[in-house]
Write a protein that holds these residues in place. Structure first.
Motif, PDB file in Angstrom:
ATOM      1  N   LEU A 133       2.183   3.363   2.069  1.00 25.68           N
ATOM      2  CA  LEU A 133       1.743   2.508   0.971  1.00 25.68           C
ATOM      3  C   LEU A 133       2.956   1.956   0.226  1.00 25.68           C
ATOM      4  O   LEU A 133       3.942   2.667   0.015  1.00 25.68           O
ATOM      5  N   THR A 134       2.861   0.708  -0.171  1.00 23.97           N
ATOM      6  CA  THR A 134       3.921   0.114  -0.978  1.00 23.97           C
ATOM      7  C   THR A 134       3.688   0.466  -2.448  1.00 23.97           C
ATOM      8  O   THR A 134       2.574   0.837  -2.836  1.00 23.97           O
ATOM      9  N   LEU A 183       3.293  -1.518  -4.855  1.00 26.56           N
ATOM     10  CA  LEU A 183       2.242  -2.403  -5.362  1.00 26.56           C
ATOM     11  C   LEU A 183       0.860  -1.877  -4.975  1.00 26.56           C
ATOM     12  O   LEU A 183      -0.068  -1.882  -5.802  1.00 26.56           O
ATOM     13  N   GLU A 184       0.709  -1.397  -3.743  1.00 23.99           N
ATOM     14  CA  GLU A 184      -0.581  -0.868  -3.294  1.00 23.99           C
ATOM     15  C   GLU A 184      -0.953   0.394  -4.071  1.00 23.99           C
ATOM     16  O   GLU A 184      -2.125   0.593  -4.428  1.00 23.99           O
ATOM     17  N   ILE A 185       0.008   1.250  -4.330  1.00 21.34           N
ATOM     18  CA  ILE A 185      -0.252   2.463  -5.111  1.00 21.34           C
ATOM     19  C   ILE A 185      -0.688   2.089  -6.529  1.00 21.34           C
ATOM     20  O   ILE A 185      -1.604   2.701  -7.097  1.00 21.34           O
ATOM     21  N   THR A 186      -0.050   1.066  -7.096  1.00 20.69           N
ATOM     22  CA  THR A 186      -0.432   0.602  -8.438  1.00 20.69           C
ATOM     23  C   THR A 186      -1.870   0.103  -8.449  1.00 20.69           C
ATOM     24  O   THR A 186      -2.644   0.399  -9.368  1.00 20.69           O
ATOM     25  N   ILE A 187      -2.252  -0.661  -7.426  1.00 17.55           N
ATOM     26  CA  ILE A 187      -3.626  -1.175  -7.352  1.00 17.55           C
ATOM     27  C   ILE A 187      -4.621  -0.025  -7.299  1.00 17.55           C
ATOM     28  O   ILE A 187      -5.621  -0.010  -8.036  1.00 17.55           O
ATOM     29  N   LEU A 188      -4.369   0.969  -6.448  1.00 20.93           N
ATOM     30  CA  LEU A 188      -5.284   2.106  -6.324  1.00 20.93           C
ATOM     31  C   LEU A 188      -5.381   2.884  -7.633  1.00 20.93           C
ATOM     32  O   LEU A 188      -6.482   3.231  -8.087  1.00 20.93           O
ATOM     33  N   PRO A 227      -0.222   8.203   3.617  1.00 18.96           N
ATOM     34  CA  PRO A 227      -0.475   8.355   5.048  1.00 18.96           C
ATOM     35  C   PRO A 227       0.571   9.270   5.687  1.00 18.96           C
ATOM     36  O   PRO A 227       1.683   9.392   5.163  1.00 18.96           O
ATOM     37  N   PRO A 228       0.234   9.898   6.836  1.00 13.82           N
ATOM     38  CA  PRO A 228       1.160  10.846   7.448  1.00 13.82           C
ATOM     39  C   PRO A 228       2.413  10.166   7.973  1.00 13.82           C
ATOM     40  O   PRO A 228       2.463   8.944   8.136  1.00 13.82           O
ATOM     41  N   VAL A 251      -0.810  10.916  -1.951  1.00 16.60           N
ATOM     42  CA  VAL A 251       0.055   9.744  -1.799  1.00 16.60           C
ATOM     43  C   VAL A 251       1.434   9.999  -2.405  1.00 16.60           C
ATOM     44  O   VAL A 251       2.465   9.565  -1.863  1.00 16.60           O
ATOM     45  N   HIS A 252       1.477  10.739  -3.518  1.00 16.02           N
ATOM     46  CA  HIS A 252       2.739  10.948  -4.232  1.00 16.02           C
ATOM     47  C   HIS A 252       3.520  12.166  -3.743  1.00 16.02           C
ATOM     48  O   HIS A 252       4.630  12.405  -4.238  1.00 16.02           O
ATOM     49  N   LEU A 253       2.976  12.915  -2.792  1.00 18.53           N
ATOM     50  CA  LEU A 253       3.731  14.030  -2.219  1.00 18.53           C
ATOM     51  C   LEU A 253       4.938  13.501  -1.453  1.00 18.53           C
ATOM     52  O   LEU A 253       4.927  12.353  -0.979  1.00 18.53           O
TER      53      LEU A 253
END
Length: 714
Positions: A264-265, A267-272, A257-258, A246-248
């Protein structure tokens, strides 16, 4: 110029003939590695025929009547159609090569395959009969419309395979992820994490289209991971593979995602990341989190209550709400477009009673107030009682006593009152008779006894009194015992070691396939020696406890190890390796993408084993894997041939394993072929896969795989 056109036309015919040939004999074709590389050029070329055919159709519809008879115009659009026919045929052929790779949904693939073939053939026929078709305007326009429709359908099927079914509509469905659930009932995975995976990941990682061998439909599949390994690892600084991808950088080909999919927003990355940091617990409830926890704060803002009341008061100004937010106080709207406000306090050391007075600026709008663990006293409830529309008040673990309850009678709309961890007594609770709308009161860890609580429940029929969990009468369940032994295949003998980490536990076990019980089964007293094939089943028992779940493990012996083994039919690319893998005493697990398995699909498994000296054999066992959802089935049949001359082997034994009748969870198994004792120097093992999956299977009619990691000869 005409010679070039004729050459391209002949090449188009040749490619379409090749395409039809490949489709007819598809089941018997094995694609070499270099052609697989050519197949992967399909996404790069597919845009040419799409654009050219649509452009040709548009020109025909819009301009043909005006320029009909113009030689330059006719020559131009003829060249355009020929280019479309040629590129369509080339794209269809290399697309068919690409379809031979694993990981695609058979149903979507079939629609895309046949619609793509139809586009290619239509383009060629359109070019051949263009003069006859264009002599009649209505017929020409009809063919153009049909061509655009067919190209659109084929392109949509391809996009569904590559990007998921909701590729076009995904960005429009973000609002669907706002789950209607009360915070008290919300689960972090179910209501916060899973909606993100469904919107951004599962379109390409599901049971019908497993890119990278990764399926994310179920919790078990998430834990299993894909070809690149497990998705998270708390021992890694970056928390593992998923967040690493995700962080690449977005332009990196491994970024997820490709490119082209909704990203991902933050906020979504923070949740994961926060969920993974907490151990990726699929059962973690939002209510179990600290009120100052990041996930709790996000949940309070993200999740909508099941029902939002219709209030008569007006909304507070946004500027006022912003001013009320401080380092230890968060003021949020109850829901989008709702005038109701939710207030949460954090960091008890920063709390001051004056902060309650600040809330009077929005006293009409506050419907929920969380003061849990704040150092408030009875006198402070005077200010709380000014919040005239308050519905929910959390006073858990505060310093209030029964003296303060009288002030709260002013809250005529109060529905939920949390008093856990306070000094409230049963006598104090008698004051609840004056609360007209009160429906639920929390009383965990208070001086109220069980007897007093029962009496109060009789008095307050309309109020639910929640006293929390009482564990003094709960019977706990034992964890499963541990059967040690990494090696499931051994020579000679091997100790059977079973352990449990709770003192006083008795372990009962069996080795004959039967279920162990607490009375008649063998009592494990220490290491036992295994000298042959052993199927161990064990359970743990202890007085006052519920017995553990069953645990089992299969151990196999292999008396004879061949000097060499030769593949008469090589394994499939991607699941190939040295023949030594079949007799190296190393077994795989249910994650077949980790490189421990050999697999066959389009051909039989055919292995010739050579022994240094004659061996007296009477059974052969193949260690295998069944994963029905991944098309890995038991073989149709297994044959064992043997003798002292590799050119004159005779059939020693044959079995036809029972086939499953439904999709099941993946499991390891073994297929044993017994026969009369025979002395052999050469042994040939022939295994036939199921070449047509049954009608109940999602991939009905497609070919099944067979997976093996070890062959034991005894």
């Amino acid at each position: 110029m005409q010679r070039l056109k004729n050459s391209l036309f002949n090449l188009s015919i040749l490619l379409n003939c090749l395409l039809v040939f490949l489709l007819i004999f598809e089941a018997s074709i094995s694609i070499p590695m270099w052609l697989q590389v050519a197949g992967r050029m399909h996404p790069m070329l597919l845009h040419f025929p799409l654009v050219l055919m649509v452009l040709y159709a548009v020109i025909l519809i819009c301009f043909y009547a005006k320029y009909r008879g113009d030689e330059d115009f006719t020559s131009f659009i003829d060249a355009l159609l020929l280019a479309a026919a040629l590129t369509a045929a080339l794209t269809a052929v290399i697309g068919l090569l690409l379809s031979k790779e694993a990981g695609y949904d058979p149903a979507s693939l079939a629609w895309h395959k046949w619609s793509g073939t139809a586009v290619s053939i239509l383009a060629l026929l359109w070019y051949i009969f263009r003069k006859a078709l264009h002599s009649k305007k209505l017929l020409a326009l009809s063919v153009a419309v049909i061509a655009v429709g067919l190209v659109t359908f084929a392109g949509h099927q391809g996009a569904s395979i590559t990007h998921g079914d909701d590729f076009l509509t995904g960005p429009l469905r973000l609002e669907d992820r706002l789950i209607a659930i009360d915070l008290a009932d919300a689960e972090v995975y179910t209501h916060m994490v899973k909606p993100i995976l469904q919107a951004k990941c599962i379109g390409c990682h599901n049971n019908t289209k497993a890119k990278g061998g990764l399926v994310m439909d179920t919790e078990a599949q998430l834990l299993k991971g894909g070809k690149s390994g497990v998705l998270w690892d708390l021992s890694e600084p970056d928390l593992g593979l998923m967040l690493r991808r995700v962080h690449l950088p977005v332009e990196d080909k491994k970024h997820m995602p490709p490119v082209g999919k909704t990203q991902l927003t933050p906020l979504e990355i923070t949740i994961l990341s926060q969920w993974i940091k907490k151990g990726a617990d699929f059962n973690l409830r939002v209510a179990k989190l600290e009120s100052k926890d990041t996930l709790y704060t996000i949940a309070a803002n993200l999740l909508r209550p099941k029902e939002t009341e219709s209030y008569s008061f007006e909304s507070a100004a946004e500027s006022t709400i912003r001013q009320l937010n401080t380092a230890n106080r968060v003021v949020l709207r109850e829901a989008a477009n709702s005038p109701g406000l939710v207030v949460n306090f954090f960091h008890s050391r920063l709390f001051k009673p004056e902060q309650l007075r600040d809330l009077l600026a929005v006293k009409e709008q506050i419907v929920s107030l969380d003061l849990a663990k704040m150092p408030i006293k009875d006198v402070d409830l005077n200010l709380v009682s000014e919040l005239e529309n308050l519905r929910m008040l959390n006073l858990n673990f505060t310093n209030i006593t029964g003296l303060g309850l009288a002030e709260l009678k002013k809250l005529k709309y109060l529905k939920t009152l949390a008093l856990s961890g306070t000094a409230i007594t049963a006598r104090d609770l008698q004051q609840l008779k004056g609360f007209a709308k009160l429906k639920k009161v929390f009383l965990w860890s208070t001086p109220v006894s069980g007897t007093e609580l029962a009496q109060l429940k009789q008095q307050f029929k309309a109020i639910h009194l929640e006293s929390g969990f009482k564990g003094d009468s709960i019977v706990l369940k034992l964890a499963e015992p541990i059967i040690e032994g990494e090696e499931a295949v051994f020579r000679g003998s091997m100790p059977l070691v079973i352990k449990h980490y709770i003192n006083g536990v008795k372990i009962r076990y069996t080795t004959d396939g039967s279920e162990p019980d607490s009375v008649h089964s063998l009592l494990y007293k220490g290491p036992e020696v295994m000298t042959g094939k052993t199927f161990v089943k064990a359970k743990a028992y202890k007085p006052g406890w519920i017995s553990s779940n069953l645990v089992q493990k299969n151990f196999y012996t292999s008396k004879y190890v061949p000097d060499t083994a030769v593949f008469m039919m090589p394994p499939e690319p991607g699941y190939s390796g040295k023949s030594k893998m079949l007799h190296d005493f190393v077994t795989g697990n249910t994650n077949f993408r980790l490189g421990n398995w050999l697999a066959w699909r389009f051909t039989k498994m055919d292995v010739l084993m050579k022994f240094g000296k004659p061996a007296l054999v009477q059974n052969v066992t193949l260690s295998g894997l069944i994963d029905v959802g991944s098309y890995i089935m038991p073989p149709k049949d297994i044959e064992i041939w043997g003798g002292n001359d590799e050119n004159q082997l005779k059939l020693l034994g044959r079995v036809s394993p029972e086939q499953p009748t439904m999709v099941k969870a993946p499991f390891l198994t073994a297929f044993e072929v017994k026969f009369s004792p025979a002395t052999v120097k050469f042994m040939r093992i022939k295994v036939t896969p199921v070449f047509s999956l049954p009608s109940w299977h999602p991939g009905k009619g497609d070919k099944a795989w067979v997976f093996f990691d070890e062959v034991m000869v005894n």
